[in-house]
Write an enzyme that holds these catalytic residues in place. Structure first.
Site, mmCIF file in Angstrom:
data_model
loop_
_atom_site.group_PDB
_atom_site.id
_atom_site.type_symbol
_atom_site.label_atom_id
_atom_site.label_comp_id
_atom_site.label_asym_id
_atom_site.label_seq_id
_atom_site.Cartn_x
_atom_site.Cartn_y
_atom_site.Cartn_z
ATOM 1 N N GLU A 443 43.287 43.160 31.830
ATOM 2 C CA GLU A 443 42.203 44.143 31.701
ATOM 3 C C GLU A 443 42.458 45.383 32.554
ATOM 4 O OE1 GLU A 443 40.517 43.762 29.300
ATOM 5 O OE2 GLU A 443 40.762 41.619 28.971
ATOM 6 N N GLY A 444 43.701 45.809 32.599
ATOM 7 C CA GLY A 444 44.091 46.942 33.425
ATOM 8 C C GLY A 444 44.461 46.443 34.800
#
Length: 596
Positions: A443-444
Site C-alpha cells: 500500500e505504498g
C-alpha cells in the site's frame, strides 16, 4: 498457541475519556443516536468474535496457506476460513459502517475501525478479505454510477460478495503511471480489459459467491503517465439484470505469490483476457477515484500493525511473568523459586514497555483519525469538515508508516522476550514479526508515505495542514503549562513542536534549491512528526490519568507509568532524527553509483 484478549478497557478509555467520541458524534445528524452503551456493546461482541472465532485460525492459516487449482484457477483458503467468514456475514459485521440505503447499519467509522483492530490482532490474513471489501465499497459509494451502486453495494455491504483493488503490474510497482493494461470500449458501453496485475490481495478465494475487482487500465486515447489511467469495475461473475450471477468473466488467478507472511491471504497474479468491465467515474481520472480505496487501505494497514503490536505485547508480557531465568541484579525477587521471572530484568521491561507504548499511542492516533473521517463525511459544519479533511490528509501517511514501523520494532522486541523460544513456531511470535514486516512495504512503501508527507502534505501545501496539527499541540501546551504535574510531559512536547516547525522551514528552503533534499530527509521527517503526534496524545492521556490520583483502578497508574516511559525512552529518538534529517543529500549522493 498464542492468546488474545480484546483490549476493551483501553479502547473505552480512548473513546470515552480521552476523545469523548460520542459527544463529537452527537453533533452529526447521521450519528446522533450513537451512545456509549452502543459502542461498548458492539465492541464487546466484536471482541468475542475476534478472540473466539478468528484468533484460533491464525496459526493454521499461516501453516496451510492458500492453494491454487491451476486447472480451474480457483483458490482455496486455509481450513476454517470460509466457515468463519460465513459467521462474520451472519452476524452482520460487514455492514457495520455501511450506508443504510444499501442495507448497512450506518454506524460511525470510529466504531468500525475499533472492530478491525481486534480482527487484525486475531488474524491479519483473514481480516484482509473483509477489509479490502470495505475499501471497494467506499470507492463505488463515492464514484460509482447509480446503477453500479445498486448492482454492487448491497452485496458488498452484506458481505455476500467481496472486493479487491487491482492496481500494480510487474514492471511498475508504485509507479502506476507505467501500467499497460488496456480497456477497449464496446458498443454497449462496456469495455474489454486485457492485462496482468500482480500483488492482488484477496484476488481469488472461496469465501464468497462473487469478487468485485476495481481495475486500473488505459483507454485507447489515454495520455501517458498517471493522467491517463481510468478505473473499471470488473466482477468475477457477470451480474444479470435481476441481480443474479451470470457467466464467468475472463479475469482469473494465474499464480499465488509465496510470501514471508500473511500466508492465509491469497496474494494473486491476476490475468485479464478481454474481461468485461464498466467505467467508474470519469475517463482518465481513475487514479483519483481509486485513491478513496488506496487511502482507506493505507489507514487499514496502520490498523493491521496496531493489531499485531497489541497481540505481540500481550503474549510477551504473559511469557515474561511466567518464564523463570536468572536472578535480578539487585537480589532475588522470587526466593521461593529456582530463578526469578524475567519480567524483573530492566531490559525485558524496556522491550515490553516499548510495545505497550506504541500500541496504546497508536490506538489513540487511529481512533482520533477515524473520528476525523466521521467529521469529514458526516458533519453538517462545512468549516469542521474541511478542518477534519486536512488533518486526515496529513495523518494518513503517519498512520500507515509510523504505526507499521513501530509494529516491526515492537513485534521484534516481543519475540526477543521469548529468547530462543521466540523462533519456534508453536509460540506464534515469529509469525507476528513476519506479518508485521510486510506492512511496511505494501500500500505504498513507508518511504513513499514519507515523500507524500513532506513533499505534498507539508511543502507543497506551504505548511497549512501541518499548522493545524501544530495548533492542536499549542492549545494543549497553553492549557497545561500552568500545571506543575504536567511539565514533565508538556516541556518536551513544546520543545519538539518548536524544533519541528523550524526544521520544516529549513527543509523547504533546501528543497527549493535541490528537490532531492526532500528524498534525503523524508523518512526521518515522518518519524519526527509521528513522535510529535504520539507525544501529544501521551501528554493528553497522562492528563486523564492524573485526574484519577485516588482511584483504586490500577489502569490509570499503568497509563501514567507508560506515559513516563514513552517520554523517557522513546521520544529521545527525535534528537538523532533531527540531526540526520538535517544532514542533507550530499553524503547520500557523493559516491558514484558504479561503486555500489
Amino acid at each position: 498457541m498464542p492468546h488474545y484478549t480484546p483490549p476493551l478497557r483501553d479502547m473505552q478509555f480512548v473513546l470515552h475519556e480521552l476523545l469523548n467520541v460520542t459527544e463529537a458524534l452527537r453533533a452529526m445528524p447521521a450519528h446522533a443516536h450513537v451512545d456509549v452503551d452502543t459502542f461498548n456493546a458492539v465492541l464487546e461482541e466484536g471482541g468475542k468474535f475476534a478472540s473466539e472465532v478468528i484468533a484460533p485460525l491464525n496459526q493454521r492459516g499461516d501453516a496451510e496457506g492458500c492453494t491454487l487449482n491451476r486447472d480451474t484457477h480457483e483458490v482455496s483458503t486455509p481450513g476454517g476460513f470460509k466457515a468463519a467468514y460465513e459467521k462474520f456475514v451472519e452476524g452482520g459485521w460487514p455492514s457495520l459502517g455501511c450506508d443504510a440505503a444499501y442495507g448497512g447499519q450506518g454506524l460511525p467509522v470510529t466504531l468500525n475501525q475499533c472492530l478491525y483492530e481486534m480482527l487484525n490482532s486475531a488474524s491479519q490474513a483473514w481480516t484482509m478479505y473483509p477489509g479490502l471489501t470495505h475499501g471497494a465499497y467506499e470507492c463505488l459509494h463515492a464514484h460509482g454510477t447509480p446503477e453500479q451502486r445498486q448492482t454492487y453495494l448491497p452485496k458488498l455491504t452484506s458481505g455476500e460478495w467481496t472486493g479487491t483493488m487491482c492496481l500494480t503490474e510487474a514492471h511498475c510497482g508504485t509507479d502506476l503511471g507505467l501500467l499497460r493494461t488496456r480497456a477497449e470500449p464496446q458498443a454497449d458501453g462496456s469495455f474489454l480489459i486485457t492485462g496482468n496485475k500482480i500483488f492482488i490481495s484477496a484476488g481469488e478465494h472461496d469465501l464468497a459467491a462473487n469478487i468485485i475487482h476495481l481495475v486500473l487500465a488505459r483507454l485507447p486515447d489515454a495520455p501517458e503517465g498517471s493522467k491517463g489511467i481510468s478505473l473499471f469495475v470488473v466482477p468475477k461473475f457477470l451480474v444479470n439484470a435481476d441481480g443474479s450471477l451470470g457467466a464467468r468473466n475472463t479475469i482469473s488467478c494465474g499464480a499465488l505469490e509465496h510470501k514471508m507472511g500473511i500466508h492465509g491471504n491469497a496474494t494473486c497474479q491476476m490475468n485479464l483476457d478481454g474481461a468485461c468491465g464498466w467505467l467508474v467515474g470519469q475517463p482518465h481520472k481513475g487514479l483519483s477515484a481509486m485513491f478513496v480505496m488506496m487511502n482507506a487501505a493505507r489507514l487499514g494497514v496502520g490498523v493491521q500493525s496496531l493489531g499485531l503490536t497489541e497481540v505481540a505485547y500481550q503474549n510477551a508480557a504473559a511469557y515474561a511473568k511466567d518464564r523463570l531465568q536468572s536472578r535480578a541484579l539487585s537480589g532475588a525477587k522470587a526466593p521461593d523459586k529456582p530463578a526469578d521471572p524475567i519480567i524483573v530484568h530492566p531490559d525485558v521491561r524496556k522491550m515490553l514497555l516499548t510495545a505497550r507504548a506504541y500500541a496504546e499511542g497508536g490506538r489513540a492516533l487511529a481512533i482520533f483519525t477515524a473520528l476525523l473521517i466521521d467529521q469529514e463525511t458526516s458533519s453538517t459544519d462545512e468549516e469542521l469538515k474541511q478542518h477534519a479533511a486536512d488533518l486526515v490528509a496529513l495523518l494518513t501517511p503517519i498512520v500507515k508508516a509510523f504505526l507499521t514501523d513501530n509494529a516491526w520494532i515492537s513485534t521484534s522486541q516481543c519475540l526477543q522476550v521469548f529468547g530462543g523460544h521466540g523462533y519456534v513456531r508453536e509460540w506464534g511470535m515469529e509469525q507476528f514479526v513476519r506479518d508485521a514486516r510486510i506492512n511496511m512495504i505494501y500500500e505504498g512503501t513507508n518511504t513513499i508515505q514519507s515523500l507524500d508527507l513532506l513533499g505534498r502534505k507539508v511543502l507543497l501545501d506551504k505548511g497549512k495542514k501541518l499548522t493545524k496539527l501544530i495548533e492542536l499541540v499549542q492549545q494543549l501546551i497553553h492549557d497545561e503549562c500552568v500545571h506543575a504535574e504536567m511539565l514533565e510531559f508538556i516541556n518536551p512536547l513544546a520543545d519538539l513542536g518548536e524544533k519541528l516547525t523550524k526544521l520544516s522551514t529549513e527543509l523547504g528552503l533546501k528543497a527549493f534549491g535541490n528537490p532531492d533534499e526532500v528524498g534525503a530527509a523524508a523518512v526521518d521527517y515522518l518519524r519526527l512528526v509521528g513522535h510529535l503526534v504520539f507525544a501529544y496524545f501521551w501528554a493528553r492521556m497522562a492528563r486523564v490519568a492524573l485526574d484519577h490520583p485516588e482511584s483504586e483502578d490500577p489502569f490509570y497508574r499503568a497509563k501514567l507509568a507508560t506515559a513516563r516511559f514513552y517520554f523517557a525512552f522513546l521520544l529521545p529518538e527525535t534528537t538523532a532524527l533531527m540531526r540526520s534529517a538535517r544532514a542533507g543529500v550530499k553524503p547520500l549522493m557523493a559516491m558514484d553509483a558504479s561503486l555500489f
